[in-house]
Write a protein that holds these residues in place. Structure first.
Motif, short mmCIF file in Angstrom:
data_model
loop_
_atom_site.label_atom_id
_atom_site.label_comp_id
_atom_site.label_asym_id
_atom_site.label_seq_id
_atom_site.Cartn_x
_atom_site.Cartn_y
_atom_site.Cartn_z
N GLN A 12 5.00 0.76 -9.26
CA GLN A 12 4.44 -0.28 -8.40
C GLN A 12 4.58 -1.67 -9.00
N GLN A 13 5.20 -1.77 -10.16
CA GLN A 13 5.47 -3.05 -10.81
C GLN A 13 4.19 -3.80 -11.19
N VAL A 14 3.12 -3.08 -11.45
CA VAL A 14 1.86 -3.74 -11.81
C VAL A 14 1.97 -4.23 -13.24
N ALA A 15 1.89 -5.55 -13.41
CA ALA A 15 2.08 -6.15 -14.74
C ALA A 15 0.79 -6.67 -15.35
N LEU B 171 1.72 -8.95 -10.15
CA LEU B 171 2.94 -9.17 -10.92
C LEU B 171 2.69 -10.01 -12.17
N ASP B 172 1.44 -10.38 -12.42
CA ASP B 172 1.04 -11.20 -13.58
C ASP B 172 1.75 -12.55 -13.58
N ASP B 173 1.87 -13.11 -12.39
CA ASP B 173 2.49 -14.42 -12.22
C ASP B 173 1.41 -15.49 -12.37
N PRO B 174 1.56 -16.44 -13.28
CA PRO B 174 0.54 -17.49 -13.46
C PRO B 174 0.28 -18.31 -12.21
N ALA B 175 1.20 -18.26 -11.24
CA ALA B 175 1.01 -19.04 -10.02
C ALA B 175 -0.10 -18.50 -9.14
N ALA B 176 -0.64 -17.32 -9.46
CA ALA B 176 -1.62 -16.68 -8.59
C ALA B 176 -2.83 -17.56 -8.32
N VAL C 208 0.83 -1.22 0.00
CA VAL C 208 0.00 0.00 0.00
C VAL C 208 0.85 1.26 0.00
N CYS C 209 1.82 1.33 0.90
CA CYS C 209 2.56 2.57 1.12
C CYS C 209 3.84 2.68 0.28
N GLU C 210 4.46 1.54 -0.03
CA GLU C 210 5.73 1.58 -0.74
C GLU C 210 5.59 1.23 -2.21
N GLY C 211 4.45 0.66 -2.58
CA GLY C 211 4.30 0.25 -3.98
C GLY C 211 5.28 -0.83 -4.36
N ARG C 212 5.54 -1.78 -3.44
CA ARG C 212 6.53 -2.83 -3.68
C ARG C 212 5.85 -4.20 -3.58
N PRO C 213 5.15 -4.63 -4.64
CA PRO C 213 4.52 -5.95 -4.57
C PRO C 213 5.52 -7.09 -4.44
#
Length: 907
Positions: free
Chosen positions: A700-703, A523-528, A481-486
Motif C-alpha cells: 500500500q506504499q505506506v511510508a 506517503l510521508d510527503d512533507p506537503a501534507a 481503500v480497495c486497491e491500496g494505491r495511495p
C-alpha cells in the motif's frame, strides 16, 4: 463433531453439563431454530466421549396422539439385552409396549409399565437420557416417565430435555420440580459472524444477517443458504429479503393470527393497543400464538417486535395488495404519531395527490430533524411518488432530498430506487449523479463492485467540472481503500481539487484537498500539512462536506498520529456533535471509533469501551460494514476488556476486511491481532501475523511510520522467536524511517523493541537502560498503557537477572498505571506476575496461572465444541499449532482428552 446451534452458547452448555454432573435435570428451551437439537447433539457427543450409556428420544408433533408412543420409541432404542426382565408381568409390559402402535389401548397396566420402565432405565448407573421436543410427548408416556424419574435413586439417570416455547416453562414436566430451565437465547452479531464463518459464508454479512434473523441460528442458516449463490449476498437493511426461508415459521398460523401479524408488520412501532384500535379485537391471543411460533416477541407492556426482519418481510410478501391497503387505512386512524399517520395514509392508496405529497414532505422534514435519516429518505421518495407529473420540479426536489437521506443513512437500496426514479423523471445531471454517488457512498468499505456505477456517474458528469470533481473523489477513495494505491488516489484527489476550483465549488475543492493531504500523509510527503492548511483556509462549514470528508476531521486524525491526544479528543468531541446533528450514520460511526482509539491510547479504557459499543450499535442499526467497528472493538478490548476477546475481534475484522478487499482495515486488524498475540506469549503466531502487516503496508506504499506502528511490534516478535539477525535488520530500517519523529510514541516503541533484542543477546544492562528511557518517554507523552507495558518488560528482565526486588518495583509501578487507567487485562497480567513472584495464587477470575493467555483462549474455544480446524481458523493459526498447544495444556492440567477439559477448566 461441531454444531451450528452451539455458537455463542459455550457458557450455557458448560452450566448445563455442570448441573447434569450434579444430578440436576436440565430443560433447554427456546423458539424454533434456537439450537435445541444441536444442544442435545453436543451432550450426546460428550456422553459418548466418556463411554456413557445414552438413550436419545426425538419426538414429533404427530407423536402426541398415540398412547405410550414415546415409551415405545424409547424402548426401541434400548439394547435388547437390557429389555430382558426377570418378572413375567414386567416382561409382558415391555413386550406390549414394543408392539404398542399395533395394539388397542385396553389391557395396558400402568403400574407394570412404570415398574418395567424403572428396571430398564435403572439397569446401568450413569445412563444419559436425552429427549428432544418433550412438548410432543403423549400423556401416558409423560405420566409413566415422571413417576420413574422420581423413583430412581439420585444419580442413576442424567436427564436433559428440550422444549419449544417462547417463555420459561412454568410446569416441571417429566423431569420433575428439581429441573433447571436454560434459555437458548438469540445470538449477538459477533456470534452470527462466527456461525457464518463455520459454514464458509462471508462474515461481512453478519450485521445484516443478524437484523434479518434476529440472531436465531436456524433462521440465520436458512437465509444464508438461500443467499449463498446470489451475487450480492444479503440485501441491505430495510430491504425485503427472500421470504421463503421464513416459511416454516409462518406455515401453520391461522388466518386471524396472520391478519394481526400483517398489522404489526405495517406499523412503525407496533403494540397490542394499536392493533386493537385498528380492529384486531383479540390481538393479545393472536400475538401469543405468534410468539409461541417464534415469529414475534410480545412484551408485558404490549409492544411487539418481530424476531428478525425476514419474518416481517415474509408476512408482508404473503399479503395481497388489497389487504395491505385496508390495514394501512386502519392504522392511519389508530396511531398517535401524526408523521406515522401520514405514512399510512400515503401507502393506503397509490394515486397522485399534491396535498398529500406536501404533507408527506413535511413529515420527512420532521423525521430528518429527529435524526431518522432512513425514514426521512423513504418519506421523501414516497412524497415524490405521490406528486402529480405536472409538478415535475417538486418531484425532482423531493428525489434530491431522498438522495441525501439515503447516503446519510447508508441505504444503498434506497439510493438505487431514487436513482431509477431520477432517470424516469429525466432529472438533471447533477440530480442523477447525486443519486448514483449516494449508492457508492452507502456501500461503505465494500466499494469493490462500484466500477459500473462510477462509470455511469462519470458519463453523466462529462462537461460539468464540479460534478466530475465529486466522481473523481470516489475514484480516489476506491483506489486507496480497495486497491491500496495511495499514489493513484492522490492523483485522483488532485484532479478533483482542480475541478472543484474550476467549478467554483469550495466544498468540493476542500474535500478533494483533504483527501490529497490524507494520501500525502500516507506517503510521508512533507506537503501534507500545507495541503491540509489550504483545505482549512477555504473555511467551508463541516455541514456542507460531511464530517469524515472534512479537513477538520483529518486534522484530528493527524493529532492522533502525532500523539497529541488531548487536542485530538477535543476536536473529535466537537465533530461528534455535528455528526449527531446531521444524522449521517457513517460519519457518526467514524467519529465514535476515533474517540475509542484516542481514549484507549490515553488510558481512559472504560470510556473507550463505551465509545466502541456506541459505534457497534450504529453499525448494527445501519447495516454498515462491521470490519472497522470490530477492529476498533479489538483496540478497546485490548486496553480495557479482555485479551482473548480482543484477539477474536481482530481476527474477525481481518477476515471481513479481506473479503471486502479493504486493505486499510486488513492491515489495522492484523496489527491489532499480532499485538495481542505478542503480549500473550504466542510469539510464533505474532511474528507470522505481523509479517503479513509488513507485506500489506509495503504493497500500500505506506511510508509514514506514525500511522500504523507495526515496526516495533515485528522487531520485538522476531527477537522473541530468536530471529535476532532479522530483528536487527528490521530495527535498523525502522530507525531510518522514524529518525525525524524522535518525539513521538513510535520512536519510544522502537526503543522498547531494541531493548528486547539486546536482552536476547545477553546485553542486559543496555536493555535495562533502554527500557528505562522508553518508559520515561511514554510517560512524557502521557501514554500510560505503553509506559506500563515497558515496565512489565523491565520487570521480566530484572526477574531473569535474579533481581526480584527490582522486578517487584517495576511490576507494582505498572500495576498502578494499569489500575488508574482501568486497563483490566493488563492489571490482571501484572497481578499474576506479582503473585507468582511472591509464590501465591492469582486473583479469582484471572487466567489460570498454569496456562498462558493463548492457551486459555484455545481452551475456551475447544470446550464450546470447536474442532482443531475450526479453532485454528478462529485464532488465525495452523492446525499443527492448535494440536501442539492442546497437548501442552493436557500435560499442564493432568488430563488426557477433550472430554475432561471442561471439568478441568471449571475447577
Amino acid at each position: 463433531m461441531t454444531h451450528h446451534g452451539l455458537v455463542g452458547l459455550g457458557t450455557v452448555m458448560a452450566q448445563v453439563e455442570a448441573g447434569l454432573d450434579a444430578g440436576t435435570p436440565a430443560v433447554l428451551w427456546g423458539v424454533r431454530g434456537s439450537g435445541r437439537t444441536a444442544s442435545l447433539d453436543a451432550l450426546a457427543d460428550s456422553a459418548a466421549g466418556r463411554g456413557d450409556r445414552t438413550l436419545r428420544l426425538r419426538l414429533r408433533e404427530d407423536s402426541a396422539p398415540v398412547p405410550y408412543g414415546a415409551l415405545t420409541d424409547l424402548l426401541s432404542a434400548v439394547d435388547p439385552l437390557d429389555l430382558l426382565l426377570p418378572s413375567g408381568p414386567l416382561q409382558l409390559a415391555v413386550d406390549v409396549l414394543l408392539r404398542r402402535r399395533a395394539l388397542p389401548r385396553q389391557g395396558m397396566d400402568p403400574v407394570a409399565v412404570r415398574l418395567a420402565l424403572g428396571h430398564v432405565l435403572g439397569r446401568t448407573s450413569g445412563t444419559f437420557l436425552l429427549i428432544d421436543d418433550v412438548q410432543w410427548m403423549d400423556h401416558d408416556s409423560a405420566r409413566a416417565l415422571t413417576h420413574v424419574l422420581h423413583a430412581l435413586p439420585h444419580g442413576t439417570l442424567r436427564v436433559a430435555v428440550t422444549r419449544r416455547c417462547a417463555a420459561p416453562p412454568q410446569a416441571p414436566g417429566v423431569c420433575g420440580p428439581g429441573a433447571v430451565p436454560y434459555e437458548l437465547a438469540p445470538l449477538d452479531v459477533d456470534q452470527v459472524a462466527h456461525l457464518l464463518e463455520r459454514h464458509a459464508l462471508p462474515a461481512r454479512w453478519a450485521a445484516r444477517m443478524h437484523a434479518m434473523s434476529g440472531g436465531n441460528p436456524g433462521l440465520t442458516l436458512a437465509v444464508a443458504r438461500e443467499l449463498r449463490g446470489t451475487p450480492t449476498g444479503p440485501a441491505p437493511v430495510g430491504v425485503a429479503a427472500p421470504s421463503h426461508a421464513a416459511t416454516p415459521w409462518l406455515a401453520d398460523l391461522p388466518e386471524p393470527v396472520a391478519a394481526a401479524l400483517l398489522m404489526a408488520a405495517l406499523a412503525v412501532d407496533p403494540s397490542s393497543t394499536i392493533l386493537r384500535r385498528a380492529g384486531c379485537e383479540r390481538a393479545d391471543a393472536h400475538l401469543a400464538l405468534a410468539a409461541e411460533a417464534g415469529v414475534v416477541t410480545h412484551r408485558p407492556d404490549g409492544s411487539i417486535a418481530f424476531r428478525g426482519s425476514v419474518l416481517r418481510d415474509a408476512v408482508l410478501a404473503q399479503a395481497q395488495d388489497g389487504r395491505r391497503c385496508a390495514a394501512h387505512q386502519a392504522l392511519a386512524l389508530a396511531v398517535e404519531d401524526p408523521v406515522e399517520a401520514i405514512w399510512h395514509r400515503a401507502l393506503a392508496a397509490d394515486t397522485f395527490d399534491a396535498g398529500l405529497a406536501a404533507e408527506i414532505e413535511a413529515a420527512a422534514v420532521d423525521a430528518r430533524r429527529a435524526g431518522q435519516r432512513s425514514w426521512a429518505g423513504e418519506l421523501e421518495l414516497l412524497a415524490a411518488q405521490r406528486t402529480p407529473p405536472s409538478d415535475r420540479a417538486y418531484r425532482l426536489a423531493r428525489l434530491a432530498a431522498a438522495t441525501t437521506d439515503a447516503a446519510a443513512a447508508g441505504r444503498s437500496d434506497l439510493a438505487g430506487k431514487v436513482a431509477a426514479a431520477v432517470r424516469v423523471n429525466r432529472g438533471s445531471p447533477a440530480e442523477l449523479i447525486a443519486a448514483l454517488l449516494a449508492v457508492v457512498d452507502s456501500a461503505g468499505q465494500a466499494m469493490e463492485e462500484m466500477d459500473q456505477v462510477l462509470s455511469q456517474a462519470a458519463s453523466a458528469a462529462d462537461g460539468y467540472p464540479s460534478l466530475m470533481a465529486a466522481v473523481e473523489m470516489r475514484v480516489s477513495v476506491k483506489a486507496n481503500v480497495c486497491e491500496g494505491r495511495p499514489d493513484k488516489a492522490h492523483a485522483a484527489a488532485a484532479r478533483a481539487a482542480e475541478l472543484g476550483r474550476r467549478g467554483r465549488d469550495p466544498a468540493s475543492e476542500a474535500v478533494a484537498l483533504t483527501m490529497r493531504a490524507r494520501m500525502e500523509r500516507i506517503l510521508d510527503d512533507p506537503a501534507a500539512e500545507r495541503t491540509l492548511s489550504d483545505a482549512l483556509a477555504l473555511d467551508v462549514p463541516v455541514d456542507l462536506m460531511g464530517v469524515r470528508n472534512s479537513p477538520q476531521y483529518l486534522a484530528a486524525r493527524h493529532a492522533v498520529f502525532d500523539d497529541r491526544l488531548p487536542e485530538a479528543r477535543a476536536q473529535l468531541l466537537e465533530l461528534l456533535g455535528v455528526a449527531e446533528r446531521l444524522g449521517d450514520t457513517a460519519d457518526l460511526e467514524e467519529v465514535l471509533r476515533s474517540l475509542a482509539e484516542v481514549d484507549a491510547r490515553a488510558g481512559s479504557c472504560a470510556q473507550a469501551l463505551q465509545w466502541s459499543d456506541r459505534a457497534s450499535a450504529v453499525c448494527l442499526a445501519s447495516g454498515l460494514s462491521p470490519g472497522p467497528v470490530w477492529y476498533t472493538a479489538a483496540l478497546a478490548e485490548t486496553a480495557g476488556g479482555s485479551f482473548t476477546r480482543a484477539a477474536e475481534l481482530a481476527a474477525r475484522a481481518a477476515r471481513i476486511s479481506h473479503e471486502e478487499h479493504d486493505m486499510i482495515f486488513a492491515s489495522r486488524s492484523l496489527l491489532a491481532l499480532g499485538t495481542v498475540q505478542l503480549i500473550t506469549g504466542s510469539t510464533v503466531e505474532a511474528t507470522r501475523t505481523l509479517e503479513r502487516v509488513a507485506d500489506l503496508e509495503r504493497r500500500q506504499q505506506v511510508a509514514d511510520p506514525r500511522i500504523l506502528r507495526w515496526q516495533p511490534e515485528l522487531v520485538e516478535a522476531l527477537a522473541a522467536t530468536g530471529r535476532l539477525d532479522e530483528a536487527d535488520e528490521r530495527a535498523a530500517e525502522a530507525t531510518r524511517t522514524t529518525a525525524a519523529y524522535a518525539d513521538t510514541g513510535v520512536s519510544a516503541a522502537l526503543q522498547r523493541a531494541k531493548a528486547h533484542c539486546a536482552a536476547r543477546r545477553g546485553d542486559c544492562d543496555t536493555a535495562a537502560a533502554m527500557l528505562h528511557e522508553a518508559a520515561e518517554r511514554f510517560g512524557c507523552l502521557r501514554l500510560p498503557l505503553e509506559e506500563g507495558r515497558v515496565r512489565v518488560a523491565l520487570g521480566l528482565l530484572e526477574r531473569a537477572r535474579r533481581r526480584p526486588a527490582a522486578a517487584r518495583t517495576a511490576w507494582k509501578n505498572a500495576t498502578d498505571l494499569f489500575q488508574q487507567a482501568q486497563a483490566r487485562p493488563w492489571t490482571a497480567w501484572t497481578e499474576s506476575l506479582l503473585a507468582r513472584l511472591e509464590g501465591t495464587r492469582t486473583v479469582p477470575g484471572a487466567t489460570p496461572p498454569q496456562l498462558t493467555d493463548a492457551e486459555h483462549r484455545l481452551v475456551l474455544l475447544v470446550v464450546q465444541g470447536l474442532t482443531n480446524h475450526d479453532a485454528a481458523a478462529t485464532l488465525f493459526v495452523s492446525v499443527k499449532t492448535v494440536e501442539s498447544t492442546l497437548s501442552r495444556v493436557y500435560r499442564k492440567l493432568g488430563i488426557r482428552s477433550r472430554t475432561q477439559l471442561a471439568a478441568a477448566l471449571r475447577t
